[in-house]
Design a protein around this motif. Structure first.
Motif, PDB file in Angstrom:
ATOM      1  N   ARG A 158      -5.535 -36.989 -52.655  1.00 53.83           N
ATOM      2  CA  ARG A 158      -5.603 -35.675 -53.305  1.00 53.83           C
ATOM      3  C   ARG A 158      -4.252 -34.963 -53.243  1.00 53.83           C
ATOM      4  O   ARG A 158      -3.784 -34.405 -54.234  1.00 53.83           O
ATOM      5  N   LEU A 159      -3.606 -35.000 -52.066  1.00 53.33           N
ATOM      6  CA  LEU A 159      -2.323 -34.312 -51.929  1.00 53.33           C
ATOM      7  C   LEU A 159      -1.206 -35.042 -52.668  1.00 53.33           C
ATOM      8  O   LEU A 159      -0.283 -34.399 -53.181  1.00 53.33           O
TER       9      LEU A 159
ATOM     10  N   ARG B 229      -1.103 -29.180 -52.886  1.00 53.80           N
ATOM     11  CA  ARG B 229      -0.166 -29.548 -51.820  1.00 53.80           C
ATOM     12  C   ARG B 229       0.813 -28.411 -51.532  1.00 53.80           C
ATOM     13  O   ARG B 229       1.051 -28.048 -50.380  1.00 53.80           O
ATOM     14  N   GLU B 230       1.360 -27.812 -52.568  1.00 54.62           N
ATOM     15  CA  GLU B 230       2.346 -26.748 -52.374  1.00 54.62           C
ATOM     16  C   GLU B 230       1.703 -25.489 -51.796  1.00 54.62           C
ATOM     17  O   GLU B 230       2.332 -24.767 -51.001  1.00 54.62           O
ATOM     18  N   ALA B 231       0.456 -25.197 -52.152  1.00 55.05           N
ATOM     19  CA  ALA B 231      -0.234 -24.031 -51.579  1.00 55.05           C
ATOM     20  C   ALA B 231      -0.439 -24.224 -50.078  1.00 55.05           C
ATOM     21  O   ALA B 231      -0.252 -23.287 -49.283  1.00 55.05           O
ATOM     22  N   ILE B 232      -0.822 -25.426 -49.658  1.00 54.82           N
ATOM     23  CA  ILE B 232      -0.986 -25.717 -48.238  1.00 54.82           C
ATOM     24  C   ILE B 232       0.347 -25.630 -47.518  1.00 54.82           C
ATOM     25  O   ILE B 232       0.440 -25.077 -46.414  1.00 54.82           O
ATOM     26  N   GLU B 233       1.391 -26.142 -48.126  1.00 56.68           N
ATOM     27  CA  GLU B 233       2.721 -26.092 -47.512  1.00 56.68           C
ATOM     28  C   GLU B 233       3.170 -24.650 -47.284  1.00 56.68           C
ATOM     29  O   GLU B 233       3.693 -24.320 -46.216  1.00 56.68           O
ATOM     30  N   ARG B 234       2.964 -23.783 -48.264  1.00 51.37           N
ATOM     31  CA  ARG B 234       3.374 -22.373 -48.125  1.00 51.37           C
ATOM     32  C   ARG B 234       2.580 -21.677 -47.029  1.00 51.37           C
ATOM     33  O   ARG B 234       3.140 -20.938 -46.201  1.00 51.37           O
ATOM     34  N   ALA B 235       1.270 -21.896 -47.006  1.00 51.63           N
ATOM     35  CA  ALA B 235       0.432 -21.236 -45.993  1.00 51.63           C
ATOM     36  C   ALA B 235       0.774 -21.724 -44.592  1.00 51.63           C
ATOM     37  O   ALA B 235       0.797 -20.944 -43.633  1.00 51.63           O
TER      38      ALA B 235
END
Length: 424
Positions: free
Chosen positions: A362-363, A370-376
Motif C-alpha cells: 500500500r505504501l 505514504r507522504e501523509a504518514i511521513e509528515r505526521a
C-alpha cells in the motif's frame, strides 16, 4: 552530582540502539554533573573511541573483553558450558573479577552521590553493599525477550534452551531489581510489565525515561528515484531479535510483497550480521551491508522502512530515526511497543505476514498515504521527543532517588534542588 556509571560495552562506535540512548542521555548529564564510567571494551579499542568518551564522562575505566559469537556451534557450545550455572547465559558471560575490582576501587576512591547500572548485566559485578543511592536503567525487560524467543522458536532443542534461559532470567531480573533504590524504564509498557512480573520484589519506584531522537541529524530527504521500490531495515544484526525479524521478513513476508510488486528489493543495514542473516543476500533483491558509517543514505534510498520484530523489549530508536528522516514505517506491534504512536497516522501496524505485506505494498503504491504518514510522524518526533527533554526526566529521577530506609545508607554530599533540573 558525582555519578558512577556502569556500562557493559564502550559506547563508541554508536552502532546499537542502547548505545545511542545512553550516549545522548549521558552527553546532556555531563554538562552539569561529574560522571565516572566503568565499561568493558575491546582489548585494543581505537584511540578515537577512548578519546571520544570524554564528551560523556570525566573519567573512563575500561576492562578488556572480546565480544562472543551469538550464533552457530560456538554460541551453543558456550551456552552449554553454562548449563549448570544458575545465572542466565546473557549475564554469566559478563561476570568478571577485574570488573568487580574496578567497581570496588572506584567506590573506595570516590565519594559518589549516585550509581547508575546501565542495562541489567553490570549488576552481576556490583558489590552487595553500596555507599550511595543506586538506579538500574532497564532498556528492556530482559525476561520478556527470552520468553518471546521461546514462544517463536520451532526447533525443539532450541525452544527448550530458550525456556531454560527465560526462567533463569526471570529469577535473576527479579532479585536484581530488589537491590536498587530506583528503576528506570524506557516506556510505560515496560514499567507496567516490570510491576506485573516483579511486584513483590520491586520495592523501588519506577521512573519512565522517554525515548528521544536527534531531529537535526535525521532530516527528511526526497526518495532517491532508484529506491522507489526499496524496503529497508536498520539495526544491530548480532542482536537476536533483529536477526529473527529479518529472517522472518525474508521467509514469510517478502514473497507476498513480490507477488504484487515483483521489483521490490530489501536492504538490511547494520553491524555484525549473523551467518544466517548474511545468507539472506543469496536471495534475489536482498542486500546485507554489514556495518555502515551512516544509515541516512540507506534511508534516503528507500521508500518504506520495516520493523518486522516478533521478539524484543524496550523501545525501538530505529523507528523514531526513520520517522525523523521522513520515512513511512510498517511495524509489528512488538516492534513499535512502548512508543506513543497511532496506527494509521504515524505508521502502519501489522502482525501477520499477509497484513504486513499488504501494508508495505500500500505504501509503495499510494504516495499520498505514504507522504501523509511521513509528515505526521516527523511532526510527532520533532514536537515532543528531543534528547534534552529525555535527559531532564533522567536527571530528575536521579535527584529524587533516595536510599531505601532498611538499608541504612546515606548519601555523602548535599544534592541539587529538584527545581534546578528545569534549567537543563
Amino acid at each position: 552530582m558525582r555519578i558512577l556509571w556502569l556500562n557493559t560495552n564502550l559506547l563508541l562506535p554508536l552502532d546499537k540502539g542502547g548505545k545511542l540512548r545512553t550516549w545522548h542521555l549521558m552527553r546532556h548529564l555531563a554538562k552539569r554533573h561529574e560522571i565516572t564510567c566503568i565499561s568493558f571494551a575491546d582489548p585494543a579499542p581505537p584511540h578515537a573511541h577512548i578519546a571520544g568518551m570524554s564528551e560523556v564522562c570525566s573519567k573512563l575505566v575500561t576492562i578488556p573483553r572480546r565480544e562472543s559469537t551469538k550464533e552457530g556451534l560456538r554460541f551453543y557450545a558456550a551456552v552449554a558450558r553454562h548449563v549448570l550455572n544458575p545465572l542466565p547465559y546473557a549475564v554469566a558471560q559478563y561476570r568478571s573479577r577485574r570488573y568487580r575490582r574496578a567497581v570496588r576501587r572506584a567506590l573506595a576512591a570516590g565519594s559518589f552521590d549516585r550509581i547508575v547500572c546501565d542495562f541489567l548485566v553490570p549488576a552481576v559485578n556490583m558489590p552487595n553493599r553500596l555507599p550511595c543511592p543506586s538506579a538500574l536503567f532497564t532498556h528492556n525487560v530482559e525476561a520478556e525477550i527470552w520468553r518471546r524467543h521461546a514462544e517463536t522458536e520451532r526447533r525443539p532443542m532450541r525452544k527448550r534452551l530458550y525456556r531454560t534461559q527465560w526462567k533463569r532470567m526471570l529469577r535473576f531480573e527479579g532479585r536484581t531489581m530488589a537491590r536498587f533504590d530506583r528503576v528506570l524504564a524506557v516506556s510505560e509498557v515496560d514499567r507496567d510489565t516490570l510491576q506485573r512480573l516483579y511486584g513483590n520484589e520491586l520495592a523501588a519506584p519506577v521512573s519512565v525515561i522517554p525515548t528521544g531522537v536527534d531531529t537535526q541529524y535525521f532530516v527528511p530527504q526526497p526518495v532517491d528515484p532508484s529506491g522507489a521500490r526499496r524496503i529497508v531495515f536498520t539495526g544491530s544484526m548480532d542482536w537476536l531479535p533483529n536477526a529473527d525479524g529479518v529472517e522472518y521478513f525474508c521467509r514469510e513476508i517478502l514473497p507476498l510483497i513480490r507477488r504484487d510488486e515483483p521489483d521490490a528489493t530489501f536492504t538490511i543495514a547494520g553491524r555484525s550480521p549473523t551467518p544466517a542473516v548474511r545468507r539472506l543476500a543469496q536471495d534475489r533483491g536482498v542486500e546485507v551491508t554489514g556495518r555502515v558509517e551512516d544509515i541516512r543514505p540507506y534511508l534516503a534510498k528507500s521508500a518504506v522502512y520495516v520493523v518486522p520484530l516478533r521478539i524484543g523489549g524496550g523501545t525501538r530508536l530505529k523507528i523514531f530515526e526513520a520517522m525523523s528522516a521522513g520515512r513511512a514505517v510498517v511495524s509489528t506491534s512488538i516492534g513499535a511497543e512502548g512508543l506513543p504512536t497511532e496506527n494509521g497516522r504515524h505508521l502502519l501496524i501489522a502482525d501477520d505476514p499477509q497484513a504486513f505485506a499488504h501494508a508495505v505494498v500500500r505504501l509503495l503504491r499510494d504516495a499520498t498515504t505514504r507522504e501523509a504518514i511521513e509528515r505526521a510522524a516527523r511532526a510527532l518526533v520533532t514536537g515532543r521527543y528531543d534528547w534534552a527533554a529525555a535527559a531532564m526526566h533522567l536527571e530528575q529521577a536521579l535527584v529524587e532517588t533516595r536510599m531505601a530506609a532498611p538499608r541504612g545508607r546515606t548519601s555523602s554530599v548535599p544534592l541539587p534542588s529538584v527545581n534546578r533540573v528545569k534549567s537543563l
